[in-house]
Scaffold this motif. Structure first.
Motif, PDB file in Angstrom:
ATOM      1  N   THR A 358      34.796  32.379  34.744  1.00 50.96           N
ATOM      2  CA  THR A 358      36.126  32.840  35.108  1.00 50.96           C
ATOM      3  C   THR A 358      36.020  34.209  35.772  1.00 50.96           C
ATOM      4  O   THR A 358      35.360  35.109  35.245  1.00 50.96           O
ATOM      5  CB  THR A 358      37.033  32.935  33.871  1.00 50.96           C
ATOM      6  OG1 THR A 358      37.094  31.658  33.241  1.00 50.96           O
ATOM      7  CG2 THR A 358      38.435  33.391  34.265  1.00 50.96           C
ATOM      8  N   THR A 359      36.665  34.358  36.911  1.00 55.16           N
ATOM      9  CA  THR A 359      36.606  35.618  37.639  1.00 55.16           C
ATOM     10  C   THR A 359      37.706  36.562  37.178  1.00 55.16           C
ATOM     11  O   THR A 359      38.838  36.143  36.906  1.00 55.16           O
ATOM     12  CB  THR A 359      36.742  35.384  39.153  1.00 55.16           C
ATOM     13  OG1 THR A 359      37.985  34.737  39.427  1.00 55.16           O
ATOM     14  CG2 THR A 359      35.602  34.531  39.678  1.00 55.16           C
ATOM     15  N   GLY A 360      37.355  37.848  37.100  1.00 53.06           N
ATOM     16  CA  GLY A 360      38.332  38.877  36.790  1.00 53.06           C
ATOM     17  C   GLY A 360      38.945  39.454  38.047  1.00 53.06           C
ATOM     18  O   GLY A 360      38.704  38.985  39.165  1.00 53.06           O
ATOM     19  N   ARG A 361      39.748  40.486  37.879  1.00 51.57           N
ATOM     20  CA  ARG A 361      40.442  41.100  39.007  1.00 51.57           C
ATOM     21  C   ARG A 361      39.439  41.738  39.958  1.00 51.57           C
ATOM     22  O   ARG A 361      38.651  42.585  39.554  1.00 51.57           O
ATOM     23  CB  ARG A 361      41.429  42.158  38.515  1.00 51.57           C
ATOM     24  CG  ARG A 361      42.229  42.836  39.628  1.00 51.57           C
ATOM     25  CD  ARG A 361      43.177  43.872  39.050  1.00 51.57           C
ATOM     26  NE  ARG A 361      42.457  44.958  38.397  1.00 51.57           N
ATOM     27  CZ  ARG A 361      41.996  46.041  39.039  1.00 51.57           C
ATOM     28  NH1 ARG A 361      42.166  46.158  40.350  1.00 51.57           N
ATOM     29  NH2 ARG A 361      41.356  46.982  38.377  1.00 51.57           N
ATOM     30  N   PRO A 362      39.448  41.368  41.244  1.00 54.75           N
ATOM     31  CA  PRO A 362      38.542  41.998  42.211  1.00 54.75           C
ATOM     32  C   PRO A 362      38.873  43.480  42.405  1.00 54.75           C
ATOM     33  O   PRO A 362      40.046  43.875  42.421  1.00 54.75           O
ATOM     34  CB  PRO A 362      38.791  41.204  43.492  1.00 54.75           C
ATOM     35  CG  PRO A 362      39.367  39.903  43.044  1.00 54.75           C
ATOM     36  CD  PRO A 362      40.191  40.243  41.834  1.00 54.75           C
ATOM     37  N   VAL A 363      37.834  44.281  42.550  1.00 57.78           N
ATOM     38  CA  VAL A 363      37.981  45.726  42.726  1.00 57.78           C
ATOM     39  C   VAL A 363      37.408  46.103  44.090  1.00 57.78           C
ATOM     40  O   VAL A 363      36.241  45.827  44.371  1.00 57.78           O
ATOM     41  CB  VAL A 363      37.238  46.498  41.618  1.00 57.78           C
ATOM     42  CG1 VAL A 363      37.385  47.998  41.827  1.00 57.78           C
ATOM     43  CG2 VAL A 363      37.742  46.083  40.243  1.00 57.78           C
ATOM     44  N   PRO A 364      38.206  46.752  44.953  1.00 54.58           N
ATOM     45  CA  PRO A 364      37.681  47.189  46.258  1.00 54.58           C
ATOM     46  C   PRO A 364      36.947  48.516  46.149  1.00 54.58           C
ATOM     47  O   PRO A 364      37.415  49.456  45.505  1.00 54.58           O
ATOM     48  CB  PRO A 364      38.948  47.328  47.107  1.00 54.58           C
ATOM     49  CG  PRO A 364      40.018  47.699  46.122  1.00 54.58           C
ATOM     50  CD  PRO A 364      39.648  47.019  44.815  1.00 54.58           C
ATOM     51  N   LEU A 365      35.773  48.596  46.774  1.00 56.59           N
ATOM     52  CA  LEU A 365      34.959  49.810  46.772  1.00 56.59           C
ATOM     53  C   LEU A 365      34.590  50.177  48.206  1.00 56.59           C
ATOM     54  O   LEU A 365      34.562  49.323  49.086  1.00 56.59           O
ATOM     55  CB  LEU A 365      33.682  49.582  45.963  1.00 56.59           C
ATOM     56  CG  LEU A 365      33.867  49.062  44.530  1.00 56.59           C
ATOM     57  CD1 LEU A 365      32.534  48.606  43.968  1.00 56.59           C
ATOM     58  CD2 LEU A 365      34.490  50.133  43.654  1.00 56.59           C
ATOM     59  N   LEU A 366      34.279  51.456  48.432  1.00 55.94           N
ATOM     60  CA  LEU A 366      33.820  51.961  49.739  1.00 55.94           C
ATOM     61  C   LEU A 366      34.839  51.671  50.837  1.00 55.94           C
ATOM     62  O   LEU A 366      34.473  51.473  51.996  1.00 55.94           O
ATOM     63  CB  LEU A 366      32.466  51.355  50.128  1.00 55.94           C
ATOM     64  CG  LEU A 366      31.356  51.363  49.088  1.00 55.94           C
ATOM     65  CD1 LEU A 366      30.065  50.777  49.684  1.00 55.94           C
ATOM     66  CD2 LEU A 366      31.092  52.765  48.562  1.00 55.94           C
ATOM     67  N   GLU A 367      36.103  51.653  50.521  1.00 55.32           N
ATOM     68  CA  GLU A 367      37.132  51.246  51.475  1.00 55.32           C
ATOM     69  C   GLU A 367      37.131  52.138  52.718  1.00 55.32           C
ATOM     70  O   GLU A 367      37.399  53.329  52.637  1.00 55.32           O
ATOM     71  CB  GLU A 367      38.508  51.284  50.824  1.00 55.32           C
ATOM     72  CG  GLU A 367      38.691  50.287  49.701  1.00 55.32           C
ATOM     73  CD  GLU A 367      40.079  50.366  49.093  1.00 55.32           C
ATOM     74  OE1 GLU A 367      41.048  50.016  49.786  1.00 55.32           O
ATOM     75  OE2 GLU A 367      40.181  50.802  47.939  1.00 55.32           O
ATOM     76  N   GLY A 368      36.824  51.530  53.874  1.00 55.26           N
ATOM     77  CA  GLY A 368      36.902  52.237  55.134  1.00 55.26           C
ATOM     78  C   GLY A 368      35.882  53.332  55.335  1.00 55.26           C
ATOM     79  O   GLY A 368      35.931  54.031  56.350  1.00 55.26           O
ATOM     80  N   ARG A 369      34.939  53.480  54.428  1.00 59.63           N
ATOM     81  CA  ARG A 369      34.024  54.605  54.514  1.00 59.63           C
ATOM     82  C   ARG A 369      32.870  54.365  55.474  1.00 59.63           C
ATOM     83  O   ARG A 369      32.366  55.297  56.103  1.00 59.63           O
ATOM     84  CB  ARG A 369      33.446  54.923  53.125  1.00 59.63           C
ATOM     85  CG  ARG A 369      34.452  55.448  52.126  1.00 59.63           C
ATOM     86  CD  ARG A 369      34.963  56.841  52.516  1.00 59.63           C
ATOM     87  NE  ARG A 369      33.862  57.770  52.682  1.00 59.63           N
ATOM     88  CZ  ARG A 369      33.246  58.390  51.668  1.00 59.63           C
ATOM     89  NH1 ARG A 369      33.621  58.146  50.430  1.00 59.63           N
ATOM     90  NH2 ARG A 369      32.272  59.235  51.901  1.00 59.63           N
ATOM     91  N   TYR A 370      32.409  53.142  55.568  1.00 62.17           N
ATOM     92  CA  TYR A 370      31.210  52.842  56.351  1.00 62.17           C
ATOM     93  C   TYR A 370      31.444  51.769  57.404  1.00 62.17           C
ATOM     94  O   TYR A 370      30.503  51.310  58.037  1.00 62.17           O
ATOM     95  CB  TYR A 370      30.073  52.412  55.418  1.00 62.17           C
ATOM     96  CG  TYR A 370      29.691  53.499  54.443  1.00 62.17           C
ATOM     97  CD1 TYR A 370      28.852  54.545  54.818  1.00 62.17           C
ATOM     98  CD2 TYR A 370      30.206  53.508  53.149  1.00 62.17           C
ATOM     99  CE1 TYR A 370      28.521  55.557  53.932  1.00 62.17           C
ATOM    100  CE2 TYR A 370      29.882  54.515  52.252  1.00 62.17           C
ATOM    101  CZ  TYR A 370      29.041  55.541  52.645  1.00 62.17           C
ATOM    102  OH  TYR A 370      28.720  56.543  51.771  1.00 62.17           O
TER     103      TYR A 370
END
Length: 409
Positions: A358-370
């Motif tokens: 079962t997948t949990g809530r996706p978390v966005p990382l490095l948004e727009g940085r690279y």
């Protein structure tokens, strides 16, 4: 997957798309840089000289200070999350040209493929020395095709075998070559005749816990091929190390699952489950838990289906995203989560997965940085290597692009 935004500098790309009238997808990857001959005879973007010196990243550090004023990735937009891991801790390499595949040796060195130059690079040691070990001359880069996935044989280093997925002038194919003395040998064709297109060529390779090679293919823009059981397009294939159908495949053929638009990432979790990241069209990008013989519905269904599609046996994705925040590419498993690189979305998605799948809530990382992120691969030391894809014709390259970033999950 139409409607991806273009940077102002890519006017030539838009013109090319208008002339060809081909649906390019969120990825796009049409190249507008000047072309020059490579030693193998194909034409590809002239790469900058790769840098081999590592650069340590302080938590919260902004690696894009060299961008022009007004760029959309200047300043701290939460990319490295100063509170701690996950964070970028090192720039492994820079000055690459659209790096696509990453495969690790047991000692932590890595092989990296460049889509448009057809070069195979080795990144060696703690000093991250970047060396070319060969070029696959049969590759004919165009659009989203070229030299794509790479995987080391389960028996490496005893058999010294490396597997590649590449687009030629005629098709997509899987080849095998020996790596001896730091030099890549002559490739041997194992599987040919996979349909090719200007877009949607698939290209990921991953050896499973069963010792067989899983191969993602795209439907080449011909939607009907995805559910056509007589075609290798729009599928996940499962083959032996010699390119034959693996035992236990549905119907005894090459196909493991079907109904895929363009799978760009494959990863096995710690329960030996296979996951795949897949481009949607205009509505929903997908993360799928892949089942033997599963039909994932494209083009009849995009994203989550309805009652009728489920009654027809079509499988729903485990997670979906709006195309503006994903355009999912590479996929890796580490530290109890799936990690998914996003091209158009310009971020790294962390998707926790429990023991039951079962997948949990996706978390966005490095948004727009690279910028555009193409590949994420789990290294032997537990870190993740993430490649940028800003020189693929769709990005806004910084002076150091393209780069490989090392992330501590």
């Amino acid at each position: 997957m139409t409607g991806s935004p273009r940077r102002p500098a890519t006017v030539l790309v838009a013109a090319l798309l208008a002339l060809t009238a081909v649906a390019c997808g969120q990825d796009g990857n049409q190249t507008s840089v000047t072309l020059s001959p490579t030693p193998g005879g194909s034409e590809a973007p002239e790469p900058q000289a790769p840098s081999s010196a590592p650069v340590e990243e302080a938590p919260g550090a902004d690696r894009d200070q060299g961008r022009d004023q007004g760029g959309d990735r200047r300043g701290d937009r939460g990319g490295d999350r100063g509170e701690g891991p996950p964070r970028v801790v090192e720039t492994v390499a820079r000055g690459l040209a659209a790096p696509w595949g990453v495969a690790f040796f047991p000692n932590g060195d890595a092989l990296v493929t460049e889509r448009d130059t057809a070069r195979v690079l080795r990144v060696t040691g703690e000093r991250r020395v970047v060396q070319e070990v060969g070029t696959l001359d049969a590759a004919a880069p165009e659009g989203e095709g070229g030299l794509l996935g790479v995987a080391l044989a389960p028996g490496y280093p005893e058999d010294r075998a490396v597997y590649f997925y590449l687009t030629t002038a005629e098709d997509n194919r899987v080849v095998r070559a020996q790596l001896e003395g730091g030099v890549l040998g002559t490739p041997e064709v194992l599987l040919e005749g996979i349909p090719k297109g200007f877009v949607h060529d698939g290209g990921r390779l991953a050896f499973g816990p069963d010792g067989y090679l899983y191969v993602s293919t795209g439907e080449t823009g011909e939607e009907s091929l995805a559910r056509d059981r007589g075609s290798l397009a729009g599928k996940i294939l499962r083959i032996t190390t010699d390119g034959r159908p693996a035992p236990g495949n549905p119907g005894g053929g090459l196909v493991w699952s079907l109904g895929h638009r363009n799978v760009q990432g494959l990863a096995f979790d710690d329960q030996d489950r296979l996951w795949a990241s897949e481009f949607g069209d205009d509505t929903a990008d997908e993360l799928n838990l892949v089942e033997r013989g599963g039909d994932y519905g494209w083009p009849d269904v995009e994203g989550t289906g309805d009652r009728a599609s489920r009654e027809a046996g079509l499988l729903d994705p485990e997670r979906t995203w709006p195309t503006a925040v994903a355009s999912p590419a590479g996929l890796a498993w580490a530290d109890g989560s799936l990690w998914m690189a996003a091209l158009r979305g310009e971020r790294l998605w962390q998707v926790p997965v429990d023991d039951e799948g079962t997948t949990g809530r996706p978390v966005p990382l490095l948004e727009g940085r690279y910028g555009r992120l193409r590949t994420v691969a789990a290294a032997p030391d537990g870190s993740l290597w993430v490649t940028t894809s800003n020189r693929d014709g769709r990005g806004d390259p910084a002076p150091e692009d393209d780069r490989i970033l090392r992330v501590e999950p």
